[in-house]
Scaffold this motif. Structure first.
Motif, PDB file in Angstrom:
ATOM      1  N   PHE A 135      -0.898  -8.229 -12.997  1.00 56.08           N
ATOM      2  CA  PHE A 135      -2.046  -7.781 -12.208  1.00 56.08           C
ATOM      3  C   PHE A 135      -1.924  -8.214 -10.746  1.00 56.08           C
ATOM      4  O   PHE A 135      -2.423  -7.531  -9.848  1.00 56.08           O
ATOM      5  CB  PHE A 135      -3.342  -8.291 -12.838  1.00 56.08           C
ATOM      6  CG  PHE A 135      -3.716  -7.554 -14.089  1.00 56.08           C
ATOM      7  CD1 PHE A 135      -4.478  -6.396 -14.030  1.00 56.08           C
ATOM      8  CD2 PHE A 135      -3.280  -7.991 -15.330  1.00 56.08           C
ATOM      9  CE1 PHE A 135      -4.803  -5.695 -15.179  1.00 56.08           C
ATOM     10  CE2 PHE A 135      -3.604  -7.297 -16.485  1.00 56.08           C
ATOM     11  CZ  PHE A 135      -4.371  -6.149 -16.415  1.00 56.08           C
ATOM     12  N   SER A 136      -1.275  -9.327 -10.507  1.00 56.13           N
ATOM     13  CA  SER A 136      -1.025  -9.764  -9.125  1.00 56.13           C
ATOM     14  C   SER A 136      -0.086  -8.778  -8.438  1.00 56.13           C
ATOM     15  O   SER A 136      -0.304  -8.389  -7.285  1.00 56.13           O
ATOM     16  CB  SER A 136      -0.420 -11.170  -9.128  1.00 56.13           C
ATOM     17  OG  SER A 136      -1.275 -12.084  -9.757  1.00 56.13           O
ATOM     18  N   TRP A 137       0.969  -8.386  -9.156  1.00 54.91           N
ATOM     19  CA  TRP A 137       1.915  -7.406  -8.608  1.00 54.91           C
ATOM     20  C   TRP A 137       1.235  -6.059  -8.368  1.00 54.91           C
ATOM     21  O   TRP A 137       1.452  -5.418  -7.325  1.00 54.91           O
ATOM     22  CB  TRP A 137       3.085  -7.225  -9.581  1.00 54.91           C
ATOM     23  CG  TRP A 137       3.983  -6.077  -9.224  1.00 54.91           C
ATOM     24  CD1 TRP A 137       5.020  -6.096  -8.322  1.00 54.91           C
ATOM     25  CD2 TRP A 137       3.916  -4.738  -9.735  1.00 54.91           C
ATOM     26  NE1 TRP A 137       5.610  -4.855  -8.248  1.00 54.91           N
ATOM     27  CE2 TRP A 137       4.948  -3.997  -9.096  1.00 54.91           C
ATOM     28  CE3 TRP A 137       3.102  -4.098 -10.645  1.00 54.91           C
ATOM     29  CZ2 TRP A 137       5.164  -2.652  -9.356  1.00 54.91           C
ATOM     30  CZ3 TRP A 137       3.327  -2.757 -10.913  1.00 54.91           C
ATOM     31  CH2 TRP A 137       4.337  -2.050 -10.272  1.00 54.91           C
ATOM     32  N   LEU A 138       0.412  -5.638  -9.305  1.00 52.02           N
ATOM     33  CA  LEU A 138      -0.282  -4.366  -9.169  1.00 52.02           C
ATOM     34  C   LEU A 138      -1.198  -4.373  -7.944  1.00 52.02           C
ATOM     35  O   LEU A 138      -1.235  -3.406  -7.172  1.00 52.02           O
ATOM     36  CB  LEU A 138      -1.104  -4.081 -10.435  1.00 52.02           C
ATOM     37  CG  LEU A 138      -1.859  -2.746 -10.470  1.00 52.02           C
ATOM     38  CD1 LEU A 138      -0.874  -1.585 -10.408  1.00 52.02           C
ATOM     39  CD2 LEU A 138      -2.713  -2.648 -11.738  1.00 52.02           C
ATOM     40  N   ALA A 139      -1.937  -5.472  -7.752  1.00 55.23           N
ATOM     41  CA  ALA A 139      -2.837  -5.575  -6.606  1.00 55.23           C
ATOM     42  C   ALA A 139      -2.056  -5.596  -5.293  1.00 55.23           C
ATOM     43  O   ALA A 139      -2.466  -4.981  -4.302  1.00 55.23           O
ATOM     44  CB  ALA A 139      -3.690  -6.834  -6.724  1.00 55.23           C
ATOM     45  N   TRP A 140      -0.917  -6.279  -5.284  1.00 56.19           N
ATOM     46  CA  TRP A 140      -0.092  -6.358  -4.076  1.00 56.19           C
ATOM     47  C   TRP A 140       0.459  -4.981  -3.702  1.00 56.19           C
ATOM     48  O   TRP A 140       0.428  -4.589  -2.534  1.00 56.19           O
ATOM     49  CB  TRP A 140       1.052  -7.338  -4.306  1.00 56.19           C
ATOM     50  CG  TRP A 140       1.903  -7.580  -3.094  1.00 56.19           C
ATOM     51  CD1 TRP A 140       3.124  -7.053  -2.841  1.00 56.19           C
ATOM     52  CD2 TRP A 140       1.565  -8.385  -1.964  1.00 56.19           C
ATOM     53  NE1 TRP A 140       3.589  -7.485  -1.620  1.00 56.19           N
ATOM     54  CE2 TRP A 140       2.647  -8.307  -1.069  1.00 56.19           C
ATOM     55  CE3 TRP A 140       0.457  -9.173  -1.634  1.00 56.19           C
ATOM     56  CZ2 TRP A 140       2.644  -8.988   0.150  1.00 56.19           C
ATOM     57  CZ3 TRP A 140       0.466  -9.850  -0.418  1.00 56.19           C
ATOM     58  CH2 TRP A 140       1.550  -9.761   0.453  1.00 56.19           C
ATOM     59  N   THR A 141       0.926  -4.248  -4.684  1.00 51.39           N
ATOM     60  CA  THR A 141       1.483  -2.918  -4.438  1.00 51.39           C
ATOM     61  C   THR A 141       0.383  -1.928  -4.056  1.00 51.39           C
ATOM     62  O   THR A 141       0.540  -1.144  -3.108  1.00 51.39           O
ATOM     63  CB  THR A 141       2.225  -2.411  -5.683  1.00 51.39           C
ATOM     64  OG1 THR A 141       3.214  -3.370  -6.076  1.00 51.39           O
ATOM     65  CG2 THR A 141       2.910  -1.082  -5.413  1.00 51.39           C
ATOM     66  N   LEU A 142      -0.721  -1.956  -4.790  1.00 54.13           N
ATOM     67  CA  LEU A 142      -1.833  -1.042  -4.517  1.00 54.13           C
ATOM     68  C   LEU A 142      -2.426  -1.300  -3.135  1.00 54.13           C
ATOM     69  O   LEU A 142      -2.726  -0.356  -2.400  1.00 54.13           O
ATOM     70  CB  LEU A 142      -2.910  -1.204  -5.591  1.00 54.13           C
ATOM     71  CG  LEU A 142      -4.167  -0.345  -5.421  1.00 54.13           C
ATOM     72  CD1 LEU A 142      -3.825   1.140  -5.466  1.00 54.13           C
ATOM     73  CD2 LEU A 142      -5.203  -0.698  -6.490  1.00 54.13           C
ATOM     74  N   GLY A 143      -2.590  -2.565  -2.786  1.00 56.70           N
ATOM     75  CA  GLY A 143      -3.137  -2.903  -1.472  1.00 56.70           C
ATOM     76  C   GLY A 143      -2.269  -2.388  -0.336  1.00 56.70           C
ATOM     77  O   GLY A 143      -2.769  -1.898   0.681  1.00 56.70           O
ATOM     78  N   THR A 144      -0.956  -2.489  -0.515  1.00 62.54           N
ATOM     79  CA  THR A 144      -0.029  -1.988   0.503  1.00 62.54           C
ATOM     80  C   THR A 144      -0.165  -0.475   0.657  1.00 62.54           C
ATOM     81  O   THR A 144      -0.212   0.051   1.774  1.00 62.54           O
ATOM     82  CB  THR A 144       1.420  -2.339   0.119  1.00 62.54           C
ATOM     83  OG1 THR A 144       1.558  -3.744   0.000  1.00 62.54           O
ATOM     84  CG2 THR A 144       2.388  -1.832   1.186  1.00 62.54           C
TER      85      THR A 144
END
Length: 235
Positions: A135-144
């Motif tokens: 979920f950390s990776w997903l948030a980082w990618t989505l935010g970008t």
């Protein structure tokens, strides 16, 4: 010893990290778009790197026309700390964790995930760590992606404000420990002084921004190790 190996528990623990990553990566998306990097490319960088300081340093090097050597060296130096963190997390993992799991988990090692994983009592299992990093990776990618997409819709004033969010995050990282340790302040001052020297003194104008980051990091770290060595604690 109790082993925490619940994907759901890891996902729940990752919520604070994911929210912070969403905000910071949004700023990275804006910065990348402002420098002319396509939305798909800046999103791919976040999806495959997951390193805030390393990504910003890489973005500066790439858009400034830096060499491949500059890019590689800056990433190795900036992200070297993750190797130490990975060793520490390896000691927290249950002994039966397989090698291929350890390799996959290494991708998700960040400062915040490391702190969360090592902060739990007892050992942790792969499922817990996967929940923590997914979920950390997903948030980082989505935010970008959202930041890069929204850069064309937001007013310039808002973009400029959001563009300095990463610097606010980095300052927030160094200020708390600096209040309690004057040695850290001294190392920061050394780094700032050499950064200004490389930027404003014409004698050093041949040094690119990528190598400037590398040199400042090495000089400041070397000065800290030489003048403020960490005393080894007795067993």
């Amino acid at each position: 010893m109790k082993v925490e190996n619940s994907f759901r528990r890891g996902a729940l623990d990752s919520i604070p990290i994911a929210l912070a990553y969403l905000a910071v990566s949004f700023a990275f998306g804006i910065a990348g778009s402002a420098k002319g990097v396509p939305v798909w490319a800046v999103t791919l960088i976040s999806a495959t790197c997951l390193t805030s300081a390393g990504q910003f340093a890489g973005l500066i090097s790439i858009t400034a026309g830096g060499t491949l050597i500059e890019l590689v060296l800056s990433q190795v130096i900036i992200n070297l700390r993750y190797s130490i963190m990975s060793i520490a997390i390896g000691q927290k993992l249950e002994s039966r964790t397989k090698l291929w799991n350890r390799f996959l988990m290494a991708f998700g090692v960040t400062d915040e995930i490391f702190a969360m994983a090592c902060g739990r009592k007892g050992e942790i299992g792969p499922k817990y760590f996967y929940g923590l990093m997914s979920f950390s990776w997903l948030a980082w990618t989505l935010g970008t992606f959202l930041g890069a997409t929204a850069s064309g819709l937001l007013p310039q004033m808002v973009m400029n404000a959001l563009g300095i969010a990463i610097y606010g995050m980095l300052i927030a990282i160094i200020i708390p420990p600096s209040k309690h340790n004057k040695n850290i302040v001294a190392v920061i001052i050394v780094s700032v002084c050499f950064s200004l020297l490389f930027h404003y003194v014409k004698l050093f104008s041949f040094i690119s921004s990528g190598f400037s980051i590398i040199l400042c990091t090495l000089i400041a770290a070397g000065a800290g190790a030489a003048f403020f060595p960490v005393k080894e604690e007795d067993e």
